[in-house]
Write a protein that holds these residues in place. Sequence first.
Motif, PDB file in Angstrom:
ATOM      1  N   PRO A 291      43.240  98.986   9.993  1.00  0.00           N
ATOM      2  CA  PRO A 291      43.508  99.100   8.343  1.00  0.00           C
ATOM      3  C   PRO A 291      44.431  99.923   7.558  1.00  0.00           C
ATOM      4  O   PRO A 291      45.114  99.552   6.195  1.00  0.00           O
ATOM      5  CB  PRO A 291      42.088  98.948   7.410  1.00  0.00           C
ATOM      6  CG  PRO A 291      41.263  99.120   9.089  1.00  0.00           C
ATOM      7  CD  PRO A 291      42.299  99.539   9.983  1.00  0.00           C
ATOM      8  N   LEU A 294      48.054  98.052   7.087  1.00  0.00           N
ATOM      9  CA  LEU A 294      48.101  96.797   6.547  1.00  0.00           C
ATOM     10  C   LEU A 294      49.302  96.301   5.598  1.00  0.00           C
ATOM     11  O   LEU A 294      48.809  97.297   4.063  1.00  0.00           O
ATOM     12  CB  LEU A 294      46.844  95.949   6.709  1.00  0.00           C
ATOM     13  CG  LEU A 294      46.074  95.863   7.524  1.00  0.00           C
ATOM     14  CD1 LEU A 294      44.690  95.174   7.073  1.00  0.00           C
ATOM     15  CD2 LEU A 294      46.929  94.864   8.360  1.00  0.00           C
ATOM     16  N   ASN A 296      48.985  94.084   2.316  1.00  0.00           N
ATOM     17  CA  ASN A 296      48.083  92.724   1.405  1.00  0.00           C
ATOM     18  C   ASN A 296      47.806  91.904   2.228  1.00  0.00           C
ATOM     19  O   ASN A 296      47.845  91.023   2.491  1.00  0.00           O
ATOM     20  CB  ASN A 296      49.206  91.761   1.252  1.00  0.00           C
ATOM     21  CG  ASN A 296      50.224  92.466   0.123  1.00  0.00           C
ATOM     22  OD1 ASN A 296      49.490  93.183  -0.863  1.00  0.00           O
ATOM     23  ND2 ASN A 296      51.332  92.327  -0.035  1.00  0.00           N
ATOM     24  N   GLY A 297      46.623  92.717   3.471  1.00  0.00           N
ATOM     25  CA  GLY A 297      45.888  92.205   4.804  1.00  0.00           C
ATOM     26  C   GLY A 297      46.088  91.652   5.506  1.00  0.00           C
ATOM     27  O   GLY A 297      45.728  91.370   6.642  1.00  0.00           O
ATOM     28  N   GLN A 298      47.679  92.278   5.771  1.00  0.00           N
ATOM     29  CA  GLN A 298      48.514  91.626   7.185  1.00  0.00           C
ATOM     30  C   GLN A 298      49.744  92.280   7.442  1.00  0.00           C
ATOM     31  O   GLN A 298      49.801  94.203   6.841  1.00  0.00           O
ATOM     32  CB  GLN A 298      49.519  90.620   6.428  1.00  0.00           C
ATOM     33  CG  GLN A 298      49.187  89.600   6.067  1.00  0.00           C
ATOM     34  CD  GLN A 298      48.518  88.708   6.423  1.00  0.00           C
ATOM     35  OE1 GLN A 298      48.865  88.300   7.902  1.00  0.00           O
ATOM     36  NE2 GLN A 298      47.080  88.193   6.309  1.00  0.00           N
TER      37      GLN A 298
END
Length: 461
Positions: A291, A294, A296-298
């Motif tokens: 986490p 990452l 933006n969650g990617q």
Amino acid sequence: MPVILALIAGVVFVLPRLGTHAAGATVNTNCTLIVPPNPLTAQGLATPFQLTATNPKQGPCNESNPNQAVFVQGAVIDPATGQISIYNPLVIDKGTQPAIAPVVPKLPTGGIVALWGGGNDTVTTLRGTQGSLQAGNCVNGVNGSPFGQVWYCNAPTFFQAANQAIKAGKLVPPPLGTANDKLPCPTVRDFSIVDQDQSDNVTSDYLVTSTGQTAQVTAANIAALPNATKAANGSDNRLLDAFVDPALGCTPWMAPDLADNGNMVTAQPLNEIQAAMFQADPIALVPGGDPMVLVNGQPNLQKLNAYRAGVDQPLVQNLDMASTNTYCSNLLAVGPQRLQLDSPMTLQGPSLDPAVANSLFTFLAQRFVFSYSKNGLNCRQLLGQPDPVKVQTNGNGVAIAATINGQGSGGGGTGNNPVNCSVNGTVLTGCSGNTTINGQKCSFTLDQNANQVNITCPAKK
């Protein structure tokens, strides 16, 4: 985020919950750390960092609040001798004064200084003073996407000097030693230690007075501030150094503290250097799905490599070289097995947070469960394998027992599928099944009575 209060040599020790960073809705967990001018110099190290709210409308940030406190850890290496020393700069609330002025360290001529940060907040943002971020070569993330609570200044240069000193025979990290379970003592790159965001946060701590002022932890300051509490950063490094190592009969690597007359202390960079030198395969390195890396969650290659550079881990050319699937496979193969093996010892060890678990064993068990879940690395979905660890909680949500592959805590013994095996990243549940090795299809069977795995590979024709 509950805290632990325990009496240690007349000083109350305040430790935030490890493995979680959420706080109450009324607490602002997005804080900014103001870096003083010339942070890599003796005077810069002795100038307190200042904590403030990133967005004051969300509420203040205070170093005395265990849900918001931010910590700084420094190290200096003398390239001429290879000697490493530690110095932990102080953090104070913006606009206040320290309870006792920090010690001005005596740095070696030509010494290379680096800093690492950790926080009990959710996101720590660095703010410079008179070009301090540039002067310190500070990295807080990439392209406006911060790592989270962690950051570093000049770490790659420090590690380069340390590695050169090791090659020259000037710096000799101590061997890991053998734990009471007859295995090598774990490192921060051991799959029995890591979680979904490994190699984060520091081992530094501070004294906090009843008025909210802070001071460095030194023998002199403890004597001068007998009623102060000790605030610490929840970290993977502290988990290893202060809890797992004592439980397993291991000793962390320590170095002299320049603020405390050479008193020996632990530090994140020492842990990473030792792990890089001695950790045997499989080696846990920050994966693309961590986490902390990452955007933006990617997954993001630039951010992954920026993070790895700060903890002396090899950079990768593509995200496939930092496979989260492989990381999960090794976590599954190694973590539960040693968790079960060490349970007689860790059951006797204190929990890092009694609000989370009632022993070190149950704390480690719930930590594995979180890391394996969709809230962590989402290993269950990636591998298509159920979590072998199950945690039992009481009415207050405190972990009080755990089973591993159906075995109760404190076991040893055997049971159905007591361990899993990872073969080139492929997990064989219960160490039984088939997989390919060097182009050959091989079969694995677990002989529980002999406590061994039998591997059969047909001879090539």
